[in-house]
Scaffold this active site. Structure first.
Site, mmCIF file in Angstrom:
data_model
loop_
_atom_site.group_PDB
_atom_site.id
_atom_site.type_symbol
_atom_site.label_atom_id
_atom_site.label_comp_id
_atom_site.label_asym_id
_atom_site.label_seq_id
_atom_site.Cartn_x
_atom_site.Cartn_y
_atom_site.Cartn_z
ATOM 1 N N GLY A 43 81.982 56.404 21.696
ATOM 2 C CA GLY A 43 81.745 57.288 20.561
ATOM 3 C C GLY A 43 80.542 58.175 20.839
ATOM 4 O O GLY A 43 80.138 59.000 20.029
ATOM 5 N N THR A 78 76.153 66.363 20.862
ATOM 6 C CA THR A 78 76.336 64.908 20.958
ATOM 7 C C THR A 78 75.000 64.230 21.271
ATOM 8 O O THR A 78 74.751 63.107 20.830
ATOM 9 C CB THR A 78 77.380 64.542 22.034
ATOM 10 O OG1 THR A 78 76.976 65.083 23.284
ATOM 11 C CG2 THR A 78 78.753 65.061 21.663
ATOM 12 N N GLY A 126 71.326 57.040 25.391
ATOM 13 C CA GLY A 126 72.015 56.164 24.439
ATOM 14 C C GLY A 126 71.114 55.251 23.634
ATOM 15 O O GLY A 126 71.445 54.908 22.500
ATOM 16 N N GLU A 127 70.011 54.820 24.198
ATOM 17 C CA GLU A 127 69.270 53.738 23.557
ATOM 18 C C GLU A 127 67.873 54.098 23.070
ATOM 19 O O GLU A 127 67.343 53.457 22.159
ATOM 20 C CB GLU A 127 69.215 52.532 24.511
ATOM 21 C CG GLU A 127 70.593 51.913 24.629
ATOM 22 C CD GLU A 127 70.731 50.928 25.770
ATOM 23 O OE1 GLU A 127 70.545 49.743 25.522
ATOM 24 O OE2 GLU A 127 71.028 51.355 26.897
ATOM 25 N N GLY A 176 79.685 50.166 20.535
ATOM 26 C CA GLY A 176 79.502 49.003 21.403
ATOM 27 C C GLY A 176 78.133 48.383 21.196
ATOM 28 O O GLY A 176 78.015 47.260 20.774
ATOM 29 N N LEU A 206 72.783 66.787 28.247
ATOM 30 C CA LEU A 206 74.016 67.412 28.744
ATOM 31 C C LEU A 206 74.816 68.118 27.653
ATOM 32 O O LEU A 206 75.643 68.979 27.943
ATOM 33 C CB LEU A 206 74.884 66.363 29.452
ATOM 34 C CG LEU A 206 74.223 65.686 30.662
ATOM 35 C CD1 LEU A 206 75.165 64.681 31.302
ATOM 36 C CD2 LEU A 206 73.758 66.720 31.691
HETATM 37 MO MO1 MOS Z 1 73.385 48.648 25.795
HETATM 38 S S1 MOS Z 1 72.486 47.152 24.664
HETATM 39 O O1 MOS Z 1 72.768 48.222 27.371
HETATM 40 O O2 MOS Z 1 75.041 48.377 25.691
#
Ligand code: MOS
Length: 695
Positions: A464, A591, A661-662, A236, A587
């Site tokens: 993912g 991953t 994630g970022e 995404g 967690l």
């Molecule tokens: Mo992320 S750029 O907040 O999907």
């Protein structure tokens, strides 16, 4: 057993993915399905003068040619729908106006994909001319205040001007980053299936509930009539966080054709109508004392946006939160260009902002003749500099120490060009990574089945990243059962509501909701409840009243890396990156590691390769495909050694996890630019660092 929180449990959805049993949006079987192809404008501005639908309508298999002449008229107030990230000002064939090259202007529906593709290519369109702004430099002649989705466009504390005027050492530089495009492997796409007035959408999205709300509001139908399904998302990175034109266009075409319709974007169609990271120009001024202590920072940012929506990349965020200094001023403006509206792209703000700030810190370290790591330790922010709040938890000092030791930073000779090995110019650089911690209200349900297994559900998404896996682990640990007894289901608006899988917030929001549901189920079981037995759980979002928030919540990391540059050819390699993060609890060690590594790989792409090039005559993205928009492949990536410090941020949420994630992409481009300077003595302030800039 590998089923407790933190364990490196292998993805629970792995077998389904590798055996082809994991359906992505385009793969749902719907009877009587027909195929749509979106048609885009070939000019950047003006109005459609004529569109020859009749000729195309007669082509083999064609069922519908939907243009502004025959598209269903939509309720005006609904368009643009709900607030971002759920809804945007989109292109729904309501008027003849064209606002950027590549804007959706028609949809062709046919029995087969081949027929629809051929017919779409045959559609003749002529346009009335109009002026367009296609050059960022020219667009800057007219600047407007930025509307921010995060942070404030202008922020002042202390007196930066006075402090800079008297600073002993000053760095005054402009840093630039280009247009970048998300390019998830799975393209955007939708299947729309009406049954009477009820609509089911199979959509590639980061936010099933956002799609439902946007579609219902845009089409003027009740949310209960719309069901959105997305069991798997093939990447995404922010572009699937908003509901773009094609989703509504697919639903409109399906209604008009009286058949279920599948509309998948072609790869070049993902350069324009579904967002991009905008160009950033960051004029950064750092002022410091001789001992390295920062006294003031000023940051003036310009990013382009579209002519119809004000979306700004919040690149000033790192200046607000990374280092301690008594005087600061940031000011963000937007310019207008005839482009598709930019959007969130992995670590929006921090990714671009850390390139400027962490490059400037390196420049300051050289100006002071000081080790760049030492400079960062001197200016470490013990509280959030923008509001004085204590951090919920922060272990950045430990990150610097751990990563520097593992990398061998103390062996570095700081002199540029001093570490040459044969024809390789060797450079070592470092930078700080950072990204805020977010969470929002989320719900989940937990059911004890008669056979002793458990079904856990939440209307969240798995991009993912590992949502299926970590939620299964949280459930297994909370219920005290083997993870194989857990079945976790997501990606359906029929399940309990969860927020957008953006802002790195899924683990931190949905994880606690799953835990709450499992605790509630355990409670019911303890009171003698018999299967089938269901309980609901909810995790609260942050308190609405800002003043109630006691803590500043943010993650950090330290990056060290090596580059090798061919002295004759300028070819740049990145043989080694070492990183340590402070992100609360991780967690799942497997991953989680993949998230960090993937972010760093993307950072290498941002540093060395990625640039969407706009044709200044036509406004088309000239490298709008995966052959010419370069991203790193395996051969471009050397050793990446990631680690994280032990941390349990229970002030943030009861799982102690801030989300990961970022943050991985942040700081990487600066770390590489700093290493390039160390190798060559050349400071590159505009990304990407391509070899022509080094020769
Ligand atoms: Mo992320 S750029 O907040 O999907």
């Amino acid at each position: 057993m590998n089923d407790r929180i933190g364990d490196p449990l292998t993805r629970v959805d792995g077998p389904a993915k590798v055996t082809g049993r994991a359906p992505y949006a385009a793969e749902f079987e719907v009877p009587n399905l027909c195929h749509a192809v979106m048609v885009r404008s070939t000019v950047p501005a003006g109005a459609i003068a004529s569109i020859d639908s009749a000729a195309v309508k007669r082509m083999p298999g064609v069922l519908l040619v939907m243009t502004h002449e025959n598209a269903p008229k939509l309720p005006k107030e609904g368009r643009g729908a709900v607030n971002p990230p759920a809804g945007r000002e989109v292109s729904l064939l309501q008027e003849a106006t064209v606002r950027y090259n590549g804007e959706p202007i028609a949809v062709v529906v046919a029995e087969t994909l081949e027929q629809a593709t051929e017919a779409a290519a045959a559609l003749l369109v002529s346009y009335g001319p109009a002026d367009a702004v296609l050059d960022f430099e020219k667009s800057k002649q007219k600047l407007e205040p930025a509307k921010m989705t995060r942070g404030e466009p202008q922020k002042k504390w202390g007196d930066a001007q006075a402090a800079l005027a008297s600073a002993a050492v000053k760095i005054d530089r402009v840093y630039r980053t280009p247009f970048e495009f998300h390019n998830p492997m799975e393209p955007h796409g939708t299947i729309a299936h009406w049954k009477g007035d009820e609509l089911t959408l199979y959509d590639a999205t980061q936010y099933v509930d956002g799609v439902r709300n946007t579609v219902s509001k845009t089409l003027g139908i009740a949310p209960e009539k719309v069901r959105v399904v997305c069991q798997y998302t093939g990447g995404g990175f922010g572009c699937k966080g908003s509901t773009w034109s094609h989703v509504m266009l697919c639903a409109m075409a399906a209604k008009k054709a009286g058949r279920p319709v599948k509309l998948i974007l072609q790869r070049p169609q993902m350069f324009g109508p579904v967002g991009a990271r905008p160009i950033t120009e960051q004029h950064l001024v750092l002022g410091a004392r001789r001992d390295g202590k920062l006294v003031a920072v000023r940051d003036e940012i310009v990013t382009p946006t579209s002519i119809f929506e004000n979306w700004a990349e919040p690149a000033g965020q790192p200046v607000h939160s990374l280092y301690a200094y008594p005087n600061g001023a940031t000011d963000q403006k937007v310019s207008r260009m005839n482009i598709g509206t930019p959007t969130f792209m992995r670590a929006p703000g921090e990714c671009t902002g850390t390139f400027a700030l962490e490059s400037a810190m390196d420049e300051l370290a050289y100006a002071l003749d000081m080790d760049p790591l030492q400079l960062r330790l001197i200016n470490h922010a013990d509280v959030d500099p923008s509001n004085g709040k204590p951090w919920s938890s922060k272990k950045l000092r430990e990150c610097y120490e751990d990563a520097a030791r593992r990398f061998g930073w103390s062996k570095r000779n700081p002199k540029p060009g001093s570490m040459r090995e044969g024809n390789w110019l060797v450079g070592w650089g470092m930078a700080t990574a950072t990204y805020p911690a977010h969470r929002m209200e989320a719900k989940a349900s937990a059911t004890l089945n008669a056979d002793g297994t458990y079904l856990i559900r939440s209307g969240t998404q798995d991009l993912g990243t590992g949502t299926y896996t970590i939620c299964s682990q949280v459930a297994a640990e909370t219920l005290g059962v083997d993870v194989r007894k857990i079945r976790f289901e997501l990606g359906d608006t029929r399940y309990p509501k969860a927020p957008v899988s953006g802002g790195s917030m899924t683990a931190a929001s949905v994880g606690p909701a799953v835990r709450a549901a499992c605790l509630a189920l355990k409670d019911k079981m303890a009171k003698g409840g018999k299967a089938p037995l269901t309980a609901e759980g909810k995790a609260e979002g942050p308190p609405q009243d800002e003043a109630q928030q006691k803590y500043a919540e943010r993650s950090f990391g330290a990056l060290f890396g090596e580059v090798r540059i061919d002295a004759d050819l300028g070819m740049i390699r990145v043989p080694r990156v070492v990183a340590t993060y402070s992100v609360g609890r991780v967690l799942n060690a497997k991953t989680g590691k993949s998230q960090f590594e993937g972010g760093i790989v993307w950072g290498i792409g941002q540093a060395l390769m990625e640039e969407g090039v706009l044709d200044k005559r036509t406004g088309r993205v000239v490298n709008g495909n995966l052959a010419e928009y370069h991203v790193p492949v395996n051969a471009d990536v050397g050793s990446i050694e990631v680690a994280w410090v032990e941390e349990n941020d229970t002030e943030f949420n009861d799982l102690g996890a801030r989300g990961i994630g970022e943050i991985g992409i942040t700081g990487v481009a600066a770390m590489i630019a700093n290493a390039v300077y160390h190798a060559t003595g050349k400071r590159i302030r505009d990304l990407p660092i391509t070899l022509d800039k080094l020769l």
